[in-house]
Design a protein around this motif. Structure first.
Motif, PDB file in Angstrom:
ATOM      1  N   MET A   1       0.851  -1.216   0.000  1.00  0.00           N
ATOM      2  CA  MET A   1       0.000   0.000   0.000  1.00  0.00           C
ATOM      3  C   MET A   1       0.872   1.246   0.000  1.00  0.00           C
ATOM      4  O   MET A   1       1.837   1.320   0.723  1.00  0.00           O
ATOM      5  N   ARG A   2       0.468   2.195  -0.800  1.00  0.00           N
ATOM      6  CA  ARG A   2       1.248   3.418  -0.866  1.00  0.00           C
ATOM      7  C   ARG A   2       0.380   4.627  -0.558  1.00  0.00           C
ATOM      8  O   ARG A   2      -0.833   4.579  -0.694  1.00  0.00           O
ATOM      9  N   LEU A  21      -3.683   5.139   6.879  1.00  0.00           N
ATOM     10  CA  LEU A  21      -2.550   4.240   6.627  1.00  0.00           C
ATOM     11  C   LEU A  21      -1.340   4.642   7.472  1.00  0.00           C
ATOM     12  O   LEU A  21      -0.665   3.794   8.059  1.00  0.00           O
ATOM     13  N   THR A  25       0.182   2.263  10.374  1.00  0.00           N
ATOM     14  CA  THR A  25       1.578   1.835  10.280  1.00  0.00           C
ATOM     15  C   THR A  25       2.343   2.277  11.528  1.00  0.00           C
ATOM     16  O   THR A  25       3.182   1.535  12.049  1.00  0.00           O
ATOM     17  N   LEU A 302       6.651   4.942   4.521  1.00  0.00           N
ATOM     18  CA  LEU A 302       5.651   4.940   3.441  1.00  0.00           C
ATOM     19  C   LEU A 302       6.070   5.795   2.248  1.00  0.00           C
ATOM     20  O   LEU A 302       5.576   5.616   1.146  1.00  0.00           O
ATOM     21  N   GLY A 305       9.067   4.073  -0.745  1.00  0.00           N
ATOM     22  CA  GLY A 305       8.816   3.016  -1.727  1.00  0.00           C
ATOM     23  C   GLY A 305       9.545   3.263  -3.026  1.00  0.00           C
ATOM     24  O   GLY A 305       9.684   4.397  -3.469  1.00  0.00           O
ATOM     25  N   PRO A 310       5.653  -4.318  -8.610  1.00  0.00           N
ATOM     26  CA  PRO A 310       5.794  -5.366  -7.606  1.00  0.00           C
ATOM     27  C   PRO A 310       5.805  -6.749  -8.245  1.00  0.00           C
ATOM     28  O   PRO A 310       5.021  -7.020  -9.151  1.00  0.00           O
TER      29      PRO A 310
ATOM     30  N   PHE B  69       8.812  -5.308   8.084  1.00  0.00           N
ATOM     31  CA  PHE B  69       9.916  -4.339   8.073  1.00  0.00           C
ATOM     32  C   PHE B  69      11.277  -4.999   7.850  1.00  0.00           C
ATOM     33  O   PHE B  69      12.289  -4.320   7.704  1.00  0.00           O
ATOM     34  N   VAL B  74      11.227  -4.904   0.831  1.00  0.00           N
ATOM     35  CA  VAL B  74      10.186  -4.083   1.467  1.00  0.00           C
ATOM     36  C   VAL B  74       9.901  -2.791   0.699  1.00  0.00           C
ATOM     37  O   VAL B  74       8.761  -2.361   0.584  1.00  0.00           O
ATOM     38  N   ARG B  75      10.917  -2.192   0.120  1.00  0.00           N
ATOM     39  CA  ARG B  75      10.705  -0.900  -0.539  1.00  0.00           C
ATOM     40  C   ARG B  75      10.043  -1.053  -1.910  1.00  0.00           C
ATOM     41  O   ARG B  75       9.578  -0.072  -2.477  1.00  0.00           O
ATOM     42  N   ASN B  76       9.999  -2.265  -2.445  1.00  0.00           N
ATOM     43  CA  ASN B  76       9.329  -2.436  -3.734  1.00  0.00           C
ATOM     44  C   ASN B  76       7.816  -2.444  -3.598  1.00  0.00           C
ATOM     45  O   ASN B  76       7.107  -1.910  -4.441  1.00  0.00           O
ATOM     46  N   SER B  77       7.339  -3.078  -2.539  1.00  0.00           N
ATOM     47  CA  SER B  77       5.888  -3.277  -2.452  1.00  0.00           C
ATOM     48  C   SER B  77       5.230  -2.568  -1.271  1.00  0.00           C
ATOM     49  O   SER B  77       4.024  -2.389  -1.272  1.00  0.00           O
ATOM     50  N   LEU B  78       6.006  -2.130  -0.273  1.00  0.00           N
ATOM     51  CA  LEU B  78       5.464  -1.513   0.937  1.00  0.00           C
ATOM     52  C   LEU B  78       4.234  -2.244   1.455  1.00  0.00           C
ATOM     53  O   LEU B  78       3.150  -1.681   1.496  1.00  0.00           O
ATOM     54  N   PRO B  79       4.372  -3.515   1.837  1.00  0.00           N
ATOM     55  CA  PRO B  79       3.199  -4.237   2.334  1.00  0.00           C
ATOM     56  C   PRO B  79       2.678  -3.601   3.623  1.00  0.00           C
ATOM     57  O   PRO B  79       3.434  -2.968   4.356  1.00  0.00           O
ATOM     58  N   VAL B  80       1.390  -3.774   3.876  1.00  0.00           N
ATOM     59  CA  VAL B  80       0.805  -3.245   5.107  1.00  0.00           C
ATOM     60  C   VAL B  80       1.275  -4.115   6.278  1.00  0.00           C
ATOM     61  O   VAL B  80       1.191  -5.337   6.224  1.00  0.00           O
ATOM     62  N   ALA B  81       1.778  -3.459   7.311  1.00  0.00           N
ATOM     63  CA  ALA B  81       2.306  -4.200   8.458  1.00  0.00           C
ATOM     64  C   ALA B  81       1.166  -4.711   9.323  1.00  0.00           C
ATOM     65  O   ALA B  81       0.118  -4.087   9.410  1.00  0.00           O
TER      66      ALA B  81
END
Lengths: 313, 173
Positions: A1-2, A21, A25, A302, A305, A310, B69, B74-81
């Motif tokens: 999520m961005r 978000l 986070t 956040l 990214g 992806p 984290f 991690v920086r490619n997709s930024l999944p929700v933690a």
């Protein structure tokens, strides 16, 4: 999520989903900060410059800690003692720093709109750490996080913002955020420190009587009287301000309910806030500072990214 | 689509994994079980429940760990933690990490890094429901495996849980 934006210039540019978000986070980062090793490797390939053209204690330390807790490399820049005193322009300074392969810029500047100007001219992600009298978005986010932590949510909550509304970037960011998240807002203070047409512009209540504002609210966010930004006399003396608008123990005790008191710091003790209020159990001030690190970690994470497709897992 | 485990088979497999864990660990006070967020937690909840019913007299140390984290991408997709909750010390304990599908091994690599930030376990073991063998990108192997399958990169293993999807089933897509 961005996030829907590439920079954090202000709360004005964020959607309610972005704010949600960031706060969600931040909850996870707050847990990280309770661990024996309070550090995650997420941003270990990122370099961040902290560009402070204006003095700051909390915000600068908080950002620097947040960066280090994310394993980012950091550079600190303060205007005093730099080539700024030799007349180098803001854009030149930043471009020189960026040519040394810096990925993100955290900046505070006394000119409103300085980060917006940079965002138009440089490729790095920019986080506004306070620009003039415009916005201070991470402060509003950590205030919201602290309210949410204590009251469960923001929706329908009554927040009074008290003091120097006119010169306060904290007030403006808080108003944008609270309105976007469905809270009710009252601004209170002397008429000389509240801009005209505030109520119509932001759909909020304006109150000139401190007692009425406190009786109405669930949370009182008390702002600092910004002595450095008063270039005309807007109230007669600090003592008179304290008598009319200083939050006092006796008044809080006579409300018949327990409201929460917040302050973005630094406190002018005995002016906008008396010591027996600032240091009491009703005060969230140190909790706000603690939450600031987690919220700033969330913002930096956040915004870091990479621009790639992806891969499917 | 091909069914790998039906609901009944899944229940039996979970029972077997729980028994194997007990077989190797007679003293549960030195053991903690940690499910990997988000999907490993469905499995770890079931295994913890099974072990508790088999050993009602001992209290099982059970936690959940989010590894977002610590991911190398991690920086490619930024999944929700997701939430992490380890309400005990892992110092000098035997930790059993539980996840649903073991594929490249990268998630477990991240989980090991995350786990070490909570202390120094005496030993770490890995328990997975499905082992997609021959597709590892890191030298990581399970100690307890529900079922090993052969699959190709374009295929996906999907695990359905009654609590979330209304049925218990494992399929290959």
């Amino acid at each position: 999520m961005r996030l829907s934006t590439k920079h954090l210039l202000g709360i004005r540019e964020l959607s309610p989903q972005d704010i949600q978000l960031i706060l969600d986070t931040a909850t996870q980062f707050k847990e990280v900060l309770q661990r024996p090793i309070k550090k995650v490797p997420s941003l270990r390939d990122v370099t961040i410059v902290n560009l402070f053209y204006e003095s700051s204690t909390r915000t600068r330390i908080s950002f620097e800690l947040a960066e280090k807790r994310l394993s980012a490399d950091t550079i600190n820049f303060t205007a005093s003692g730099s080539s700024v005193s030799k007349g180098e322009t803001l854009l030149d300074t930043v471009n020189n720093i960026l040519s040394m392969k810096v990925d993100m810029v955290v900046m505070r500047h006394s000119a409103s709109g300085a980060p917006h100007f940079l965002a138009k001219h440089i490729p790095a992600a920019i986080v506004n750490a306070g620009d003039g009298i415009n916005e201070h978005p991470t402060q509003a986010l950590l205030d919201a996080f602290s309210i949410r932590e204590n009251l469960g949510s923001l929706e329908g909550k009554k927040i009074a913002i008290i003091g120097d509304i006119m010169h306060s970037r904290v007030a403006l960011s808080n108003i944008y955020l609270l309105k976007k998240m469905g809270a009710e807002v009252t601004v209170a203070g002397p008429p000389t420190l509240i801009p005209k047409h505030m109520a119509e512009a932001f759909d909020l209540r304006v109150e000139y009587d401190l007692r009425k504002a406190l009786e109405w609210c669930d949370v009182a966010n008390v702002l600092r009287i910004q002595l450095e930004r008063q270039n005309q006399v807007l109230f007669s003396s600090l003592r008179e301000y304290n008598l009319a608008y200083g939050v006092k123990r006796s008044m809080l005790d006579s409300l018949g309910k327990k409201i929460l008191v917040m302050h973005p710091g630094p406190i002018n003790r005995g002016v906008e806030l008396d010591s027996d209020v600032a240091d009491s159990g009703q005060s969230l001030i140190l909790q706000q500072v603690e939450n600031g690190v987690a919220v700033r970690m969330a913002v930096l994470y956040l915004l870091a990214g990479r621009e790639v497709q992806p891969t499917t897992i | 689509m091909k069914t790998i485990l039906t609901g009944d088979q899944l229940a039996l497999t979970i029972k077997r994994l729980s028994h194997q864990i007990l077989e190797n660990n007679s003293d549960l006070s030195e053991v903690c079980i940690i499910g990997i967020q988000p999907r490993g937690v469905w499995l770890s909840e079931r295994i913890a429940q099974e072990i508790r019913s088999l050993r009602p007299e001992t209290s099982l140390q059970y936690g959940i760990l989010d590894i977002t984290f610590y991911r190398d991408d991690v920086r490619n997709s930024l999944p929700v933690a997701n939430q992490t909750d380890i309400p005990f010390s892992v110092e000098n304990k035997k930790v059993i990490i539980i996840d649903d599908v073991l594929y490249t091994g990268r998630t477990i690599r991240a989980a090991l890094d995350a786990l070490i930030d909570f202390g120094r376990p005496r030993k770490v073991e890995l328990c997975v429901l499905i082992d997609r063998r021959f597709s590892r990108e890191l030298p990581i192997q399970p100690d307890y495996s529900g079922k090993a399958i052969d699959s190709i990169v374009s295929q996906r293993v999907k695990v359905y849980w009654k609590e979330n999807h209304g049925k218990d089933e494992v399929v290959l897509l």
